[in-house]
Write a protein that holds these residues in place. Structure first.
Motif, short mmCIF file in Angstrom:
data_model
loop_
_atom_site.label_atom_id
_atom_site.label_comp_id
_atom_site.label_asym_id
_atom_site.label_seq_id
_atom_site.Cartn_x
_atom_site.Cartn_y
_atom_site.Cartn_z
N ALA A 375 2.37 6.53 6.57
CA ALA A 375 1.48 6.37 7.73
C ALA A 375 0.89 4.95 7.76
CB ALA A 375 0.36 7.40 7.68
N ILE A 376 0.51 4.44 6.58
CA ILE A 376 -0.04 3.08 6.50
C ILE A 376 1.04 2.05 6.81
CG2 ILE A 376 -1.03 1.38 4.91
CD1 ILE A 376 -2.51 3.70 3.55
N ASP A 377 2.24 2.26 6.26
CA ASP A 377 3.35 1.34 6.53
C ASP A 377 3.73 1.32 8.01
OD1 ASP A 377 3.39 0.73 3.88
OD2 ASP A 377 5.22 1.85 3.40
N GLN A 378 3.65 2.48 8.65
CA GLN A 378 4.01 2.58 10.07
C GLN A 378 3.08 1.73 10.93
OE1 GLN A 378 3.97 6.58 11.59
NE2 GLN A 378 4.46 5.97 13.67
N VAL A 379 1.80 1.71 10.58
CA VAL A 379 0.82 0.95 11.35
C VAL A 379 0.90 -0.54 11.04
CG1 VAL A 379 -1.66 0.55 11.65
CG2 VAL A 379 -0.77 2.88 11.62
#
Length: 464
Positions: A375-379
């Motif tokens: 989720a952090i990488d996606q943002v």
């Protein structure tokens, strides 16, 4: 024959023994306190020697100025006095006696001086002044730590980490739109002060009292009911100083906190989330309440400008900690500021993500550790940390039952998936479990100890 006198004698004997024992305990403590003033790093010895050198040069200069006449007479007088004393008292006795009296007067004078300074600087303090100075120097030499997040998670981290360094910068999300912060945001047109308030209280020396004061909520009054004192305090400071950044700086000085608290942006940011069922939810407080699975998250404006001081802190950081806290409403909002994400990716400092212990309904329901990272990488569209800290021991069965009623579960560590994402895992018991309520939180002191131990090991390897 009465035995009362015997009892009285025994009582006095025991009293005298107690007094002598107390004196024996006090003396080493007092001597130890004197020696602490010679500890390296206090910057006391060098200034004392410089002062003595100044006194000597002043006396020498005066003597030269008046052609040594008074000095010569004084030396002759002292010489005659010493000769007379040597004739009366042997030098083997008078010499050590004079040295002893001199040292006693010196130590007595210094202890009284330190006592007077302590009374002024710490009129009600329990700690010795020298211990305060030593702690102050140690904390000032601590690493430059940047902690990023929001909510109670960030304040919990700060509460423990402040015991290892005073060079702390907390970068806080300003997307909150619920409760007292939301009302002030709508009515006053200011950035939400709630998370900032919690971080300021956590970094203060008088943490317990200040937290109680800042968290105090008015129960009555038109317009006051429901507001916390800390939010109103920061709002008033903002009105006086002109903006939230100056208000935080002024408040930090007034409250003498360790470190700095900075908003991620001064833009009026509003979160939105697209759920798996197609709904578009606007507003941070509504995202969790919607109860769906978050597919995408963003903010309006889409690319808010970062606070320059926050970027500078990241660039100069020795250590960067992200989390813990609500993934989508506390941690990720900071990463929606492009300049912050870019600065984090470029940083050469050790970067670690503290994963939550339990899943959160409406945000991370069913999430594993790897899901948090994805989720952090996606943002951020890039890797911004290389290590993740996860809880090692599961909560008690009682807590698990309580959380299961709310559809919450421990965040499962899928180690292989985390490794495939290019992250190392640190496992440690950093949990604090409330036996009465069954709530599970990060323990601030265990968490700080584990984080600083990992940082120290990494720095030692770098040096070697």
């Amino acid at each position: 024959m009465s035995i009362s006198p015997l009892k009285e004698a025994l009582r006095r004997l025991n009293s005298e023994k107690s007094r002598l024992a107390t004196m024996r305990q006090r003396t080493p403590k007092r001597v130890n306190r004197w020696f602490k003033w010679l500890s390296p790093g206090l910057f006391i010895k060098r200034w004392l020697l410089i002062s003595l050198g100044g006194v000597f040069l002043t006396i020498l200069g005066i003597a030269i100025w008046v052609k040594l006449t008074p000095i010569n007479r004084f030396i002759e007088l002292v010489s005659q006095l010493v000769t007379t004393l040597a004739n009366i008292i042997p030098n083997s006795v008078s010499g050590p006696l004079a040295v002893g009296i001199g040292l006693f007067l010196l130590l007595w004078g210094q202890s009284r001086t330190v006592g007077s300074i302590t009374e002024v600087l710490q009129p009600e303090g329990d700690q010795e002044l020298v211990d305060v100075l030593l702690a102050h120097r140690r904390l000032n030499r601590g690493p430059k730590i940047v902690a990023i997040g929001g909510g109670t998670g960030l304040s919990t981290l700060l509460r423990g980490i402040k015991h290892y360094s005073s060079n702390i910068t907390a970068i806080v999300t300003v997307a909150d739109d619920g409760g007292s912060s939301g009302r002030l945001r709508r009515e006053m047109g200011i950035l939400p002060p709630g998370d900032i308030r919690n971080c300021i209280a956590a970094l203060a020396d008088e943490e317990k009292l200040l937290t109680e004061l800042f968290q105090y909520r008015f129960q009555a009054g038109d317009g006051l009911s429901g507001h916390s004192f800390g939010n109103l305090f920061l709002t008033a400071m903002g009105e006086i100083t002109g903006d939230l950044e100056r208000a935080i700086t002024a408040s930090s000085k007034v409250l003498a906190i360790r470190g700095k608290v900075l908003p991620a942006t001064l833009a009026d940011v509003s979160l939105w989330a697209r759920l798996s069922d197609g709904r578009l939810i606007e507003g941070e407080s509504h995202i969790t309440e919607a109860g769906g699975k978050i597919e995408e998250i963003g903010c309006t404006p889409s690319k808010p400008a970062a606070l320059p001081a926050a970027i500078k802190a990241i660039e100069e950081a020795d250590y960067i900690i992200i989390g813990p806290g609500s993934l989508y409403t506390s941690v990720i909002p900071n990463l929606l500021v492009p300049e912050i994400t870019k600065a984090l990716a470029k940083s050469k400092a050790p970067r670690i993500y503290v994963c939550n212990i339990m899943t959160q309904p409406g945000e991370t329901q069913g999430y594993t550790v790897a899901d948090h990272i994805r989720a952090i990488d996606q943002v951020s569209h890039q890797r911004i940390f290389d290590v993740v800290l996860a809880q090692k021991i599961a909560p008690s069965p009682e807590s698990l039952k309580r959380y299961a009623q709310e559809n919450c579960h421990p965040v499962f560590l899928d180690r292989e998936d985390v490794s495939d994402l290019g992250c190392r895992v640190i496992l440690a018991n950093v949990m604090d479990e409330d036996e009465k309520t069954g709530y599970v939180r990060h323990d601030p002191y265990r968490l700080a100890r584990v984080l600083m131990r990992w940082y120290s090991r990494k720095e030692n390897r770098k040096i070697s």
